[in-house]
Enzyme design. Structure first.
Site, PDB file in Angstrom:
ATOM      1  N   PHE B 126       1.601   7.377 -38.565  1.00 49.65           N
ATOM      2  CA  PHE B 126       1.526   8.579 -39.396  1.00 49.65           C
ATOM      3  C   PHE B 126       0.666   8.292 -40.626  1.00 49.65           C
ATOM      4  O   PHE B 126       0.866   7.306 -41.329  1.00 49.65           O
ATOM      5  CB  PHE B 126       2.909   9.090 -39.799  1.00 49.65           C
ATOM      6  CG  PHE B 126       2.811  10.461 -40.414  1.00 49.65           C
ATOM      7  CD1 PHE B 126       2.564  11.564 -39.604  1.00 49.65           C
ATOM      8  CD2 PHE B 126       2.881  10.651 -41.779  1.00 49.65           C
ATOM      9  CE1 PHE B 126       2.404  12.826 -40.153  1.00 49.65           C
ATOM     10  CE2 PHE B 126       2.721  11.912 -42.332  1.00 49.65           C
ATOM     11  CZ  PHE B 126       2.487  13.001 -41.527  1.00 49.65           C
ATOM     12  N   ASP B 197       9.709   3.292 -40.744  1.00 53.74           N
ATOM     13  CA  ASP B 197       9.723   4.715 -41.099  1.00 53.74           C
ATOM     14  C   ASP B 197      10.540   5.458 -40.043  1.00 53.74           C
ATOM     15  O   ASP B 197      10.159   5.513 -38.866  1.00 53.74           O
ATOM     16  CB  ASP B 197       8.286   5.250 -41.155  1.00 53.74           C
ATOM     17  CG  ASP B 197       8.245   6.710 -41.607  1.00 53.74           C
ATOM     18  OD1 ASP B 197       9.273   7.407 -41.506  1.00 53.74           O
ATOM     19  OD2 ASP B 197       7.164   7.164 -42.031  1.00 53.74           O
ATOM     20  N   TYR B 222      13.535  16.655 -43.753  1.00 47.67           N
ATOM     21  CA  TYR B 222      13.309  18.075 -43.442  1.00 47.67           C
ATOM     22  C   TYR B 222      12.997  18.328 -41.983  1.00 47.67           C
ATOM     23  O   TYR B 222      12.681  19.450 -41.626  1.00 47.67           O
ATOM     24  CB  TYR B 222      12.243  18.679 -44.361  1.00 47.67           C
ATOM     25  CG  TYR B 222      10.901  17.989 -44.438  1.00 47.67           C
ATOM     26  CD1 TYR B 222       9.978  18.086 -43.399  1.00 47.67           C
ATOM     27  CD2 TYR B 222      10.545  17.263 -45.560  1.00 47.67           C
ATOM     28  CE1 TYR B 222       8.745  17.459 -43.488  1.00 47.67           C
ATOM     29  CE2 TYR B 222       9.311  16.628 -45.656  1.00 47.67           C
ATOM     30  CZ  TYR B 222       8.417  16.740 -44.623  1.00 47.67           C
ATOM     31  OH  TYR B 222       7.197  16.127 -44.706  1.00 47.67           O
ATOM     32  N   LYS B 223      13.108  17.303 -41.170  1.00 49.49           N
ATOM     33  CA  LYS B 223      12.875  17.463 -39.730  1.00 49.49           C
ATOM     34  C   LYS B 223      14.229  17.666 -39.042  1.00 49.49           C
ATOM     35  O   LYS B 223      14.833  18.728 -39.160  1.00 49.49           O
ATOM     36  CB  LYS B 223      12.119  16.243 -39.211  1.00 49.49           C
ATOM     37  CG  LYS B 223      10.753  16.059 -39.908  1.00 49.49           C
ATOM     38  CD  LYS B 223      10.050  14.804 -39.423  1.00 49.49           C
ATOM     39  CE  LYS B 223       8.745  14.594 -40.180  1.00 49.49           C
ATOM     40  NZ  LYS B 223       7.743  15.639 -39.913  1.00 49.49           N
ATOM     41  N   ARG B 371       2.563  19.453 -29.198  1.00 47.37           N
ATOM     42  CA  ARG B 371       3.786  18.676 -29.441  1.00 47.37           C
ATOM     43  C   ARG B 371       4.990  19.604 -29.481  1.00 47.37           C
ATOM     44  O   ARG B 371       4.952  20.645 -30.158  1.00 47.37           O
ATOM     45  CB  ARG B 371       3.646  17.939 -30.777  1.00 47.37           C
ATOM     46  CG  ARG B 371       4.746  16.952 -31.048  1.00 47.37           C
ATOM     47  CD  ARG B 371       4.527  16.244 -32.377  1.00 47.37           C
ATOM     48  NE  ARG B 371       4.800  17.131 -33.510  1.00 47.37           N
ATOM     49  CZ  ARG B 371       4.965  16.720 -34.762  1.00 47.37           C
ATOM     50  NH1 ARG B 371       4.847  15.437 -35.065  1.00 47.37           N
ATOM     51  NH2 ARG B 371       5.211  17.564 -35.730  1.00 47.37           N
TER      52      ARG B 371
END
Lengths: 412, 412
Positions: B126, B197, B222-223, B371
């Site tokens: 990422f 991570d 927030y996922k 995705r």
């Protein structure tokens, strides 16, 4: 009616900002003299937050990054705040906390002056400013250090080693206002960059960053700007420095193409390079209304009323029964003061607790400061007079000696 | 009814997490396969936010730092998240963004291994992880650098120069799960520290930080945790490292005595030293409910359902009309996958836009990835089957060729 009663009434009748009070949610029975620590919510902020949660988050879901304007909120709000602090659009961004922004700008400034080793500041300035400076010099190494000098010795300390002069515009305890134009010019004449912390001036005093040729600034949005508890902070980088300064915290939101997902960091053009991670949208949302209200009122009217409120408070205290027991810890001349007035007393903590129990909320700052903020958007002169009379009574009648008021539970 | 109809019905009937759907606010007519980018709001989060704004901020004002528990929210929420990631209470704190937390821990880790110069990671991880590593080595200097190696070459690259191995636990594009225990052990055998991570694994997979002897970790809330847009991130520091690691961003909230207002920085004991500035309370508040729901469901059940949803999606695609046009970009074996499945297609962007127009929200990741996230708390097997059939139709019938779907307005 007190001796000042008719004076407060007159001032309230002539107050051009009186109508702004209706824009705020405030509890009954409270005189809130702590808007300089946490501003109360504008009613519009409560509506904005409700909409952001139910509609943008709940109905729009991930699409709201585009459709609700979330992705542009940091620069859109930055442009709005620019109008309050004498900056141009494109020079301010809302991001992270004041502390994190201090680190970004201190490191960038130190790296822009590689032959200089000193961050100059004053002892007793707001702690996080000093702590972040200590972190910046510790991280960069190379003999860099934080040098703290008393206000009267600051100018003499500016020299060929000074990389950055870091100062609060309005002192968090005393409310003393710094000479932004003069100190900026003298630091720059010595070859240093200047970083001002506007946390206690932005939204209550006229701030003229570009007129003063300021290089860098940071500020807090949850005080006079009523952004909500822990609302994200802002930072300012003068246009002339934006191409050459690089944030040490170059996260994806500060990348030239955040959604290209490239491996290599390339800083965005302009102020956006000082963004870092994903911004806390709900906390940003809370700031929209407060910033708009402050802009509508205008810094000149805000400052005039804040200072008049402070003057009245000092007058009532000094004409009252506690005049001898309380010593003024702020400049008496309101032109040298921000939006707050502080008094010293050995029992400051208990005095503040006794006032809170009576509905007058101010705050304590160690070791002996009672601090009162005069937010001009929602306070009336009558409230400030009543609060000063209450303080006089609590002190003169030694109400603070009740052991209940000495229990140290409060943390702010 | 499709060929898979009865299978999806059976799976929904036997789903032990089926009732959690009622805990979420979701729009009508949407199948939301992007909870891995932004989780939808739990109904309880909307109530919590309303209460935090109207009551705690509006009525409690500054007193709520104490009376509403704001001051302890970062560690209270950290302790809650610890239960989801195999950490102990006192090892996790919620603060800042994932990006900022990466910087804190990378710099602290590099300073703890001063004789080593390399942060080792992989290309295509990422971006913000790589950017923050670039910022950390640029800031610290001293010949430090980021070394990116393809997954198959990572282990061989571990050596006496490696200070930190930085990796995503679940890859943000492919969904591939890393061998946390094995890579941690091999990096530590080479004398390096490991920083994971967890943004794409925390709250959807079992994560066993302490069982794997992990040193450091960060993650996003927030996922899968549904903390709200840009909700603050978390960081983990194993107890054994807490006394020796120093955050470069040592702000006042990470000070041993934040309200003593001392000039000198002294790090707090324990995990609190990794806090920095004032936390964004409204954004923190949004996280309380999502974290509680994930804990109640439990990582094992979350992972089992997420993987079963992904398996069903792959099966339906590969048995459908678009099987030849879409190539699976995620591990086929669900045991090697996180909560998402990606397919490659040259027109991935337009395909995702066409699906969104039909109420199936997934996302595009450059250059050619569609995705889809399978958040197990609110999705049904029937929805996932319907979404797969829609994807098959959009691809097989070349719906994506409509020029309207190629306009690049979306930023996420």
């Amino acid at each position: 009616m007190s001796a000042f009663g008719s004076r407060a009434e007159d001032l309230d009748r002539d107050d051009p900002l009186a109508d702004f009070r209706e824009a705020f949610a405030l509890p009954e029975g409270v005189i809130y003299l702590d808007g300089n620590s946490l501003g109360p919510p504008p009613l519009a902020a409560l509506e904005d937050l409700n909409e952001a949660a139910h509609e943008a988050w709940g109905q729009g879901l991930v699409r709201s990054w585009n459709t609700a304007g979330w992705i542009d909120a940091p620069t859109r709000l930055g442009d709005r705040l620019a109008g309050l602090i004498g900056a141009d659009p494109g020079e301010v961004i809302v991001a992270d906390s004041t502390s994190v922004n201090l680190f970004k700008l201190l490191v960038a400034a130190l790296q822009a002056r590689p032959e200089r080793t000193v961050v100059l500041s004053e002892p007793g300035d707001f702690p996080t400013d000093l702590y972040m400076a200590q972190g910046a010099v510790r991280t960069l190494g190379g003999g860099r250090r934080l040098d703290l000098r008393e206000p009267e010795d600051l100018e003499a300390a500016l020299g060929p080693d000074t990389a950055v002069l870091l100062l609060g515009h309005v002192h968090y305890k005393s409310g003393r206002v710094r000479d932004m134009a003069g100190l900026t010019a003298r630091a720059q004449a010595a070859g240093a960059l200047v970083l001002w912390d506007l946390s206690h001036s932005g939204g209550v005093l006229p701030v003229e960053l570009n007129a003063c040729n300021v290089d860098l600034a940071v500020g807090c949005t949850y005080k006079y700007l009523s952004g909500g508890p822990g609302a994200p902070a802002y930072l300012f980088v003068a246009k002339r420095h934006q191409d050459s300064l690089i944030s040490p915290l170059g996260g994806w939101m500060g990348h030239a193409q955040p959604f290209a997902f490239e491996d290599g960091y390339a800083p965005a053009e302009g102020i956006r390079r000082f963004a870092c991670g994903t911004p806390p949208i709900l906390s940003l949302t809370g700031l929209e209304a407060g910033a708009a209200l402050a802009l509508r009122a205008g810094p000149a009217r805000l400052a005039a009323k804040a200072r008049a409120l402070g003057d009245l408070f000092i007058e009532v205290i000094e004409a009252g029964p506690a005049a001898a027991a309380l010593s003024l810890a702020s400049p008496r001349d309101s032109g040298e003061r921000g939006g707050q007035v502080s008094f010293r007393h050995p029992q400051a903590y208990a005095i503040v607790q006794a006032l809170i129990a009576r509905g007058v909320i101010g705050d304590f700052r160690a070791p002996d400061i009672c601090r009162f903020g005069f937010s001009p958007l929602f306070l009336s002169f009558a409230e400030v007079e009543a609060a000063a009379e209450m303080l006089g009574e609590v002190v003169a009648e030694r109400v603070y000696e009740d052991p209940a008021y000495s229990v140290r539970t409060a943390v702010t």
